[in-house]
Design an enzyme around this catalytic site. Structure first.
Site, PDB file in Angstrom:
ATOM      1  N   TRP B 219      23.836  48.912 -41.531  1.00  0.00           N
ATOM      2  CA  TRP B 219      23.570  47.770 -40.655  1.00  0.00           C
ATOM      3  C   TRP B 219      22.424  46.916 -41.215  1.00  0.00           C
ATOM      4  O   TRP B 219      22.401  45.699 -41.074  1.00  0.00           O
ATOM      5  CB  TRP B 219      23.220  48.267 -39.250  1.00  0.00           C
ATOM      6  CG  TRP B 219      22.952  47.161 -38.275  1.00  0.00           C
ATOM      7  CD1 TRP B 219      23.862  46.471 -37.545  1.00  0.00           C
ATOM      8  CD2 TRP B 219      21.675  46.603 -37.930  1.00  0.00           C
ATOM      9  NE1 TRP B 219      23.247  45.528 -36.767  1.00  0.00           N
ATOM     10  CE2 TRP B 219      21.895  45.583 -36.982  1.00  0.00           C
ATOM     11  CE3 TRP B 219      20.351  46.855 -38.319  1.00  0.00           C
ATOM     12  CZ2 TRP B 219      20.868  44.827 -36.420  1.00  0.00           C
ATOM     13  CZ3 TRP B 219      19.332  46.110 -37.761  1.00  0.00           C
ATOM     14  CH2 TRP B 219      19.599  45.113 -36.835  1.00  0.00           C
ATOM     15  N   HIS B 220      21.466  47.596 -41.893  1.00  0.00           N
ATOM     16  CA  HIS B 220      20.307  46.868 -42.422  1.00  0.00           C
ATOM     17  C   HIS B 220      20.632  46.089 -43.687  1.00  0.00           C
ATOM     18  O   HIS B 220      19.871  45.200 -44.079  1.00  0.00           O
ATOM     19  CB  HIS B 220      19.148  47.837 -42.690  1.00  0.00           C
ATOM     20  CG  HIS B 220      18.525  48.355 -41.435  1.00  0.00           C
ATOM     21  ND1 HIS B 220      18.942  49.519 -40.823  1.00  0.00           N
ATOM     22  CD2 HIS B 220      17.551  47.847 -40.645  1.00  0.00           C
ATOM     23  CE1 HIS B 220      18.229  49.712 -39.726  1.00  0.00           C
ATOM     24  NE2 HIS B 220      17.384  48.715 -39.587  1.00  0.00           N
ATOM     25  N   GLY B 221      21.721  46.423 -44.339  1.00  0.00           N
ATOM     26  CA  GLY B 221      22.079  45.686 -45.548  1.00  0.00           C
ATOM     27  C   GLY B 221      23.102  46.430 -46.358  1.00  0.00           C
ATOM     28  O   GLY B 221      23.161  47.663 -46.332  1.00  0.00           O
TER      29      GLY B 221
END
Lengths: 303, 373
Positions: B219-221
């Site tokens: 989700w963060h990257g």
């Protein structure tokens, strides 16, 4: 009805708290400004009884060791150097020095072949003068350059006049720390390559800038002070990029020397510019270079 | 995601399909759809209310990720101006702004230059940069969240708390209950529980946990560094689970709850979290391993930073943050640094101090540009 009364009371209570908060904010803001401004005065040598003032940008900042000068010459020196300042800003700096230092005898004005080139030195360098907005001339100068919102924000919230570099300068003023050093050696291969590609700052002298410069010199002369136009060396590779224009600037400085009898042009290029080991980059000296040029300059002043 | 699967999408296409806050749009829209499916909320017939919920501006860029059960319902309420609520919101906003632009941005000066060039730095420097980044990411993330919650509160809306002193957690499980709460509870409600949660076999439970942590990383990257970061936390979680079971078996679980051990556990959890942040921040997996290898060599000189003032200031700001957080932990001040036990004058002076430091160090327009090189 009762609910409305409670609400009104609460509102009045918060208005009182808000006013107290505003008062605290104003006191704190002025206190921080007073502290930081005094530190900057100390760092730049303003409002002191110094006899010599060094004025210029980072070129001079890294070129001369003020502490060594004071020690060996037994005089007090103001080192008022700011990164990226243009001719107009140098004139403002001279005004500040003349106004705040009554004992000045000698002004050392750093010169170089690119000093009359208006473009390519810095953008928005006027922002460095925010802390001195309390002085009318500086305030007018900032007003001319800043946007409306920017000007009033810095006028009202005094703490916002400082950036990290200025806060650092202020603390260094209190700590008496003037060591301006950049360690490293000029990359001559990269510099030659940049010059070959035409990727360097061109020498462009404008009449307006020369006129401002000469007016500044007249202003100092009227105060019966001596002036040294000091050329802290720049790398010969860089100087030779536009050798014709470079020589023409040197000739101009020599002509200034002959025009005023209180002015001496001191050019250290012949002595040091060819030695790449003394440079951090194309125009800044490294600690070794600073040491040599400072020693030569002190020798000259002793004579 | 394009780079992750080595697909080179057209840059103009990306400009259109990847607006700011895409993941927040998606997650809030998903929350609405799933809640309707579960009959938790009714179908929203007003397009204005629905779009306002999905793109509610205070929390759009950095969360918290809201739920239709909480935020959407608030658009039905009347919102009158309430000065008490407004002041509380403003206080929280200032605290968030301070954390973001004074602390996080200051710390990033050191950590960015080290993490962007790890081969040039020594073990002590990399340790300091990791600790700085640990506080930087917290202040960055929680600062945005506090600003969002504060500005929403000024407008009369209640958003969920997103961070609750995560670095004072004494277990990894507790850390995830305190770190990015809206995201972790979102994954818990909409991924972990539908997968069966812990009411399944132990191997299936482990799989569920791993899925949630890997998704959280992704989700963060779209980068392997984030995947490893998620996997590492899953690993910590399993080890902690096994450790707790073993302590129960030998009858030592009560002893570990005592104050002295609690403090040691907080330190251990903090170190583990710091270590995991190396993967999160490193530019590549190979960079992360290089950093770890260099750190465990425990050799070299500490780099004092490009500007000693910035570095010293960074340390002071971290100490200040720790001080405030300890006061919060002990309930001396509340989450928005508002008064609980301190005199009113101290409280207002603290806000004046925060505003002055924001003016002093946070005005990015003060930077001047030196063209020379």
């Amino acid at each position: 009805m009762i609910k409305k009364e409670i609400s009104n009371k609460l509102f009045k209570d918060y208005v009182k708290k808000g006013l107290l908060f505003l008062l605290l904010l104003i006191v704190l803001d002025n206190g921080v400004n007073y502290f930081l401004l005094n530190g900057l005065y100390k760092y730049y040598g303003l409002y002191t009884d110094n006899e010599i003032a060094l004025v210029g940008h980072s070129h001079l900042m890294l070129g001369i060791d003020k502490v060594k000068m004071e020690k060996e010459l037994n005089v007090k020196v103001s080192k008022y150097t700011r990164e990226g300042v243009n001719i107009v800003e140098r004139d403002l700096m001279i005004d500040q020095l003349l106004k705040s230092n009554q004992q000045l005898e000698l002004v050392v004005y750093a010169v170089d072949a690119w000093m009359f080139t208006g473009e390519g030195l810095s953008e928005n360098s006027y922002k460095q003068f925010y802390p001195f907005m309390g002085e009318k001339t500086i305030n007018d100068y900032v007003f001319e350059n800043a946007t409306f919102g920017d000007f009033w924000q810095h006028q009202i919230i005094k703490s916002s006049r400082y950036n990290e570099g200025l806060v650092s300068g202020s603390f260094r003023g209190y700590l008496k720390s003037w060591d301006n050093l950049k360690v490293g050696i000029l990359d001559t291969v990269a510099l030659n390559s940049d010059i070959k590609k035409g990727d360097f700052r061109k020498i462009v002298s404008t009449k307006e800038n020369r006129k401002i410069f000469e007016n500044t010199l007249k202003k100092i002369t009227q105060k019966n002070m001596k002036i040294i136009l000091l050329y802290v060396p720049t790398s010969s590779i860089y100087n030779n990029a536009e050798v014709g224009k470079f020589n023409s600037e040197i000739t101009y400085f020599k002509s200034i020397e002959s025009k005023f009898n209180n002015i001496k042009f001191l050019d250290y290029n012949e002595l040091y510019s060819a030695n790449a080991d003394l440079f951090y980059d194309r125009i800044h000296l490294n600690p070794e270079g600073q040491k040599l040029v400072t020693a030569s300059f002190i020798e000259y002043l002793k004579k | 995601m394009a780079n992750f699967f080595d697909v080179h999408a057209n840059k103009y296409t990306l400009n259109v399909i990847l607006p700011v806050g895409i993941s927040f749009f998606t997650f809030q829209a998903l929350s609405y759809s799933i809640d309707i499916y579960r009959n938790r909320v009714g179908v929203e017939t007003s397009l204005v209310r629905f779009t306002t919920y999905v793109a509610f501006f205070p929390q759009l860029v950095a969360g918290p990720i809201e739920r239709s059960t909480n935020l959407l319902q608030q658009f039905y309420e009347e919102h009158e101006f309430d000065i008490k609520r407004f002041v509380e919101g403003a206080k929280l906003f200032i605290w968030g702004l301070f954390k973001k632009i004074v602390i996080a941005d200051r710390l990033s000066v050191y950590s960015d230059s080290v993490f962007n060039n790890p081969e040039a730095h020594s073990s002590p420097t990399l340790i300091v940069a990791t600790v700085f980044f640990t506080f930087q990411i917290y202040c960055d993330f929680s600062g945005y969240s506090d600003m969002a919650i504060g500005s929403a509160r000024m407008l009369g809306f209640r958003l969920m708390q997103n961070f609750n002193l995560p670095y004072l957690s004494n277990s990894i499980g507790e850390f995830w209950k305190r770190w990015h709460i809206s995201l972790s509870t979102w994954f818990s409600d909409y991924v972990y529980i539908p997968l069966g949660g812990n009411r399944v076999s132990i191997s299936r439970w482990a799989f569920n946990i791993l899925v949630v942590f890997l998704l959280s990383g992704l989700w963060h990257g779209a980068n392997w560094t984030f995947v490893i970061w998620g996997a590492l936390h899953a690993f910590y979680y399993f080890i902690e689970f096994i450790g707790k079971k073993m302590l129960v078996l030998i009858g030592a679980d009560d002893v570990m709850k005592k104050g002295y051990y609690k403090f040691i556990k907080i330190i251990i959890v903090f170190i583990l979290v710091c270590f995991a942040w190396i993967f999160f921040r490193a530019n590549s997996v190979s960079d992360a391993f290089l950093i770890i290898t260099k750190i465990i060599s425990f050799s070299g000189q500490l780099w004092t930073g490009g500007s000693s003032v910035t570095t010293v200031l960074s340390v002071l700001l971290i100490l200040f943050l720790i001080g405030v957080q300890i006061l919060q932990f002990k309930n001396k001040v509340s989450i928005y640094f508002s008064k609980t036990q301190l005199p009113s004058f101290v409280e207002w002076l603290s806000y004046a101090f925060l505003l002055i430091t924001i003016a002093l160090f946070g005005m990015s327009s003060n930077a001047f540009i030196y063209f020379q090189f």
